[in-house]
Design a protein around this motif. Sequence first.
Motif, PDB file in Angstrom:
ATOM      1  N   GLU A  59      64.081  26.876  25.020  1.00 51.93           N
ATOM      2  CA  GLU A  59      63.244  27.988  25.460  1.00 51.93           C
ATOM      3  C   GLU A  59      64.111  29.151  25.947  1.00 51.93           C
ATOM      4  O   GLU A  59      63.827  30.320  25.654  1.00 51.93           O
ATOM      5  N   ALA A  60      65.193  28.816  26.675  1.00 50.30           N
ATOM      6  CA  ALA A  60      66.097  29.850  27.162  1.00 50.30           C
ATOM      7  C   ALA A  60      66.761  30.584  26.014  1.00 50.30           C
ATOM      8  O   ALA A  60      66.904  31.823  26.011  1.00 50.30           O
ATOM      9  N   ASN A  79      59.529  25.852  33.904  1.00 49.70           N
ATOM     10  CA  ASN A  79      60.908  26.356  34.021  1.00 49.70           C
ATOM     11  C   ASN A  79      61.406  26.444  35.463  1.00 49.70           C
ATOM     12  O   ASN A  79      62.176  27.343  35.824  1.00 49.70           O
ATOM     13  N   VAL A  80      60.954  25.518  36.298  1.00 47.29           N
ATOM     14  CA  VAL A  80      61.484  25.427  37.668  1.00 47.29           C
ATOM     15  C   VAL A  80      62.931  24.955  37.579  1.00 47.29           C
ATOM     16  O   VAL A  80      63.238  24.033  36.806  1.00 47.29           O
ATOM     17  N   PRO A  81      63.862  25.548  38.317  1.00 46.01           N
ATOM     18  CA  PRO A  81      65.269  25.139  38.267  1.00 46.01           C
ATOM     19  C   PRO A  81      65.432  23.648  38.563  1.00 46.01           C
ATOM     20  O   PRO A  81      64.755  23.101  39.440  1.00 46.01           O
ATOM     21  N   ILE A  82      66.337  23.009  37.851  1.00 45.89           N
ATOM     22  CA  ILE A  82      66.512  21.560  37.979  1.00 45.89           C
ATOM     23  C   ILE A  82      66.980  21.171  39.377  1.00 45.89           C
ATOM     24  O   ILE A  82      66.678  20.075  39.859  1.00 45.89           O
ATOM     25  N   ILE A 108      66.572  35.105  24.184  1.00 49.65           N
ATOM     26  CA  ILE A 108      67.601  36.105  23.849  1.00 49.65           C
ATOM     27  C   ILE A 108      67.732  36.277  22.340  1.00 49.65           C
ATOM     28  O   ILE A 108      68.747  36.740  21.828  1.00 49.65           O
ATOM     29  N   ASP A 109      66.691  35.795  21.621  1.00 50.90           N
ATOM     30  CA  ASP A 109      66.689  36.005  20.164  1.00 50.90           C
ATOM     31  C   ASP A 109      66.709  37.506  19.842  1.00 50.90           C
ATOM     32  O   ASP A 109      66.019  38.308  20.499  1.00 50.90           O
ATOM     33  N   HIS A 162      65.255  15.071  27.926  1.00 50.13           N
ATOM     34  CA  HIS A 162      64.424  15.683  26.889  1.00 50.13           C
ATOM     35  C   HIS A 162      63.784  16.979  27.397  1.00 50.13           C
ATOM     36  O   HIS A 162      63.652  17.956  26.648  1.00 50.13           O
ATOM     37  N   PHE A 163      63.406  16.993  28.684  1.00 53.56           N
ATOM     38  CA  PHE A 163      62.851  18.224  29.258  1.00 53.56           C
ATOM     39  C   PHE A 163      63.946  19.285  29.407  1.00 53.56           C
ATOM     40  O   PHE A 163      63.703  20.466  29.201  1.00 53.56           O
TER      41      PHE A 163
END
Length: 406
Positions: A396-397, A365-368, A401-402, A388-389
């Motif tokens: 995942e994000a 989850n490193v920022p793009i 917050i589910d 796709h990533f």
Amino acid sequence: MKENTGLKKIKLPILPYGEGSMSIRENGKVMYRKSIGNPKRTRVVYGSSPKECISKMRQLEQELLEMPSSSKLTLTEAMNKWLYTTKQNKLKPQSYQRLESTIRNQIEPSKIGSMRYQLLDSEEIQSVIQDLIRNRYSYSTIKKTYDALNDFYRYASIKDKFSNPMLLVTAPTKNNVKVEAKQIEFFEQEDIEKFIMECGVRHNTGTMKYRYGYAIAANIYLGMRIGELLALRWKDIDFEKNTIYVCKTLIECANPKYDKSQPNAMREHGIKKTIYSIQNSTKMSKNRYVPMNTRAKQLLLKHLEVSEYKEEDDFVISTRNRRTSTIKNISDTIRQIEIAADTQVQSYGTHILRHTCASLYFRKNVPIVTIAKILGHSVEVCEKTYIHFVEEQMKEAASQIDVIEV
């Protein structure tokens, strides 16, 4: 002179270098092939004897010289002439090769490639752009075709004083070009371990099985383009700060001196199809610092330990004659390692390491924006290449917050 054993006993002359080649056809006729004209193209004439063929070829050469104007040239011929006489000294070798490839692969096979360039109208050219879109070529390929035609006609219309048909041709847009994103290949953790273990294998004599094995393995965690890795020198690596300065790239270009109609002569004179050179900038012309994690550093230090050349100006990936290796050599080595390591992914391409590096960053989850800077991409290109990533990260994000109803 050499004697032919075909239908007719015809003695074929051994022609001087640059004068083409002769052979006997099954029907007994002599075939003479030679690259002539400006730009040079392989022409073929037939005759009952070598003397007749030489006479016909001279006549053809004279006709080309006496051509009254360039208006008789086809679009392909005119664009090749423009490429060789006008663009060659203005473009970097890599850009020149891309333009040459566009003319050869998109312009020449098209329905306008064999038509006289001054007689083409905007509708005919537009239809070629639309054909590329319908045939699902990438936006990059279509845009390069449009840009090549636009650049050529801007020059030719001024030089030869005729109306520029490209003024009414609509440029392709990304919204009009719908191409399904390619599924990239990369190593999962199990394959990474297999690959790295195989890179470190030694012969019974103690020498490395793969001369550049450790350096190749390190690129799993560096994500450099293969040209950048091959242009890397030891002075570019700071083991104290754990960074690598990426400022050059090795480029591969078609050799303009190579005549494919005379492969034997090219071999005798040591003229190869491809030439390599170090370009003093990266692909995106943006120099950057690539961080080394612990494992990349360990692998590069192991490579330094077994390397024959260790001076600051020596290439990290250095051949026995102290030059850098070639892209094909590294690609072949990666293939050998994948086969020997029995990795699940067998890509046989150099980009597998770069894609694997990107996958490791995305999975953490490193920022793009950060990933793009490390890889030397724009954020836009990074999003498109690794869509796709990006989608995985978004899912995942969303899961974070589910709200679970009780």
